[in-house]
Design a protein around this motif. Structure first.
Motif, PDB file in Angstrom:
ATOM      1  N   GLY A   7      11.419  16.264 -13.369  1.00  0.00           N
ATOM      2  CA  GLY A   7      11.363  14.927 -13.373  1.00  0.00           C
ATOM      3  C   GLY A   7      11.124  14.294 -12.164  1.00  0.00           C
ATOM      4  N   ASN A   8      11.130  13.304 -11.439  1.00  0.00           N
ATOM      5  CA  ASN A   8      10.977  12.431  -9.943  1.00  0.00           C
ATOM      6  C   ASN A   8      11.977  13.366  -8.642  1.00  0.00           C
ATOM      7  N   GLY A 218      10.249   8.214 -15.248  1.00  0.00           N
ATOM      8  CA  GLY A 218      10.304  10.182 -13.906  1.00  0.00           C
ATOM      9  C   GLY A 218      12.258  10.739 -14.021  1.00  0.00           C
ATOM     10  N   THR A 338       1.701   6.308 -13.916  1.00  0.00           N
ATOM     11  CA  THR A 338       1.982   7.659 -14.852  1.00  0.00           C
ATOM     12  C   THR A 338       1.279   7.739 -15.608  1.00  0.00           C
TER      13      THR A 338
END
Length: 382
Positions: A7-8, A218, A338
């Protein structure tokens, strides 16, 4: 080994990771041997939900001197009482168990602090409106956990956690059987025989929305129960009446949106290797569609499963990726930036489809791919 960003978080995790339950009841020497094997194969990610003090100590000894090589996902709210595991929401017990985990693992932080096993909405509100979430946030501020996560089997509750904006990682149970099931606050429903007694069609929409929401926001997904507790590896126990291989189960999980890693509860080096074989498996070995296609009771007809059977496209379009990015936009009034950027970087786009129909002939789930390419072209503009 393949690595993906979780993810982020910025964490680069091995796609094959270790669930710690496979080490329960083993000696220090056995755990050390198996951890050495895992590290030699490139595994760098472990989930430590178990509160057993001997297990924690033995894993800590096995990781001694190489803590920085490993990403540890530990659990808040899992404690040890009367010689057994206990899930708790008592903040003092949670703190004591957390500090015990750090001590036994010979570390001063966890990469991911996972709020443990939240399956009911009542429990979710207790956790996220009470001292447990405040504790998690304080531990993050102090650097004792680097990222906050949550483990759940219920897509409705998991979605609430994702939408809260307070978690960065979700540990969720994903396999083709569980994906058929509607949300439930009783985890036993996922493997109960009666849950599969009637016909089921396509991935439950709440589960699909959850995976797509994680991708959009994310949130890194790491997967538990990819083998369905071992049932999917058995022709006798599988609801499908056919056995899947570990490679097929892992491929299914890794092709869901937002999934970065699969936690496998291996009990031996051989079982670990069976999972690691995914990394060098052929397209045919990874193919899970022979198990799922053409069933009478269970059907995914008309639903893109991102399996890649549509390939090769005569003009080179990555059809599975186009479908995935398009599906990520359906619930949005606008295209997430994104998703737009991921689509933009594809070598070929939906507008290049020449409608030859080869992909539809190849698709085992009879997806209207040409129509999907038209929808994606309209959505993205090219």
């Amino acid at each position: 080994m393949e690595y993906r960003i979780l993810g982020n978080t910025g964490l680069s995790v091995s796609v094959i990771a270790l669930g710690c339950e496979g080490f329960v009841g083993k000696t220090e020497e056995q755990i050390h041997l198996e951890m050495n094997f895992a590290i030699s194969k490139g595994i760098n990610f472990i989930d430590m939900y178990a509160s057993n003090p001997d297990l924690r100590s033995n894993i800590g000894k096995a990781l001694a001197g190489r803590r920085q090589q490993f990403i540890i996902q530990g659990h808040l709210c899992a404690t040890w009482e009367n010689d057994q595991y206990l899930r708790t929401r008592d903040v003092e017990k949670t703190i004591a168990s957390f500090e015990d985990q750090l001590t036994r693992l010979h570390t001063d932080y966890l990469d991911i602090g996972m709020i443990h096993y939240v399956d009911s909405e009542e429990d979710f509100h207790e956790v996220f409106n009470g001292p447990i979430i405040r504790l998690a946030l304080r531990l993050k501020e102090e650097g004792k956990i680097r990222h906050i996560g949550l483990s759940s089997h219920n897509p409705t509750v998991a979605k609430l956690a994702v939408e809260s904006g307070l978690i960065e990682v979700l540990m969720f149970s994903i396999n083709p059987c569980y994906d058929l099931q509607p949300p439930s606050e009783n985890v036993d429903d996922l493997w109960a025989d009666e849950s599969y007694a009637h016909s089921l069609e396509n991935i439950d929409p709440e589960r699909e929305k959850l995976y797509e929401l994680c991708e959009q926001k994310g949130i890194g997904l790491d997967v538990m129960k990819a083998y369905g507790g071992g049932d999917l590896l058995s022709e006798t126990n599988s609801p499908f009446g056919k056995a899947m291989t570990p490679v097929q189960c892992i491929e299914y999980a890794l092709t869901r949106p937002a999934v970065a890693s699969v936690m496998v509860g291996c009990k031996s080096c051989d079982e670990m290797q069976a999972a690691i074989n995914w990394c060098n498996a052929t397209k045919e070995e990874k193919d899970y569609t022979p198990i799922m296609a053409g069933m009478e009771k269970f059907s995914w007809q008309g639903h893109c499963m991102y399996c890649g059977h549509c390939a090769p496209c005569s003009v080179g379009i990555d059809i599975a990726s186009v479908n995935k990015y398009y599906n990520l936009t359906i619930a949005q009034n606008e295209i997430p930036e994104t998703v737009r950027e991921h689509y933009k970087t594809l070598s070929h786009h939906a507008s290049e489809c020449i409608q030859c129909g080869q992909c539809e002939t190849n698709c085992p789930f009879e997806v209207a791919i040409i129509e999907q390419m038209e929808k994606a072209t309209k959505k993205f503009g090219y």
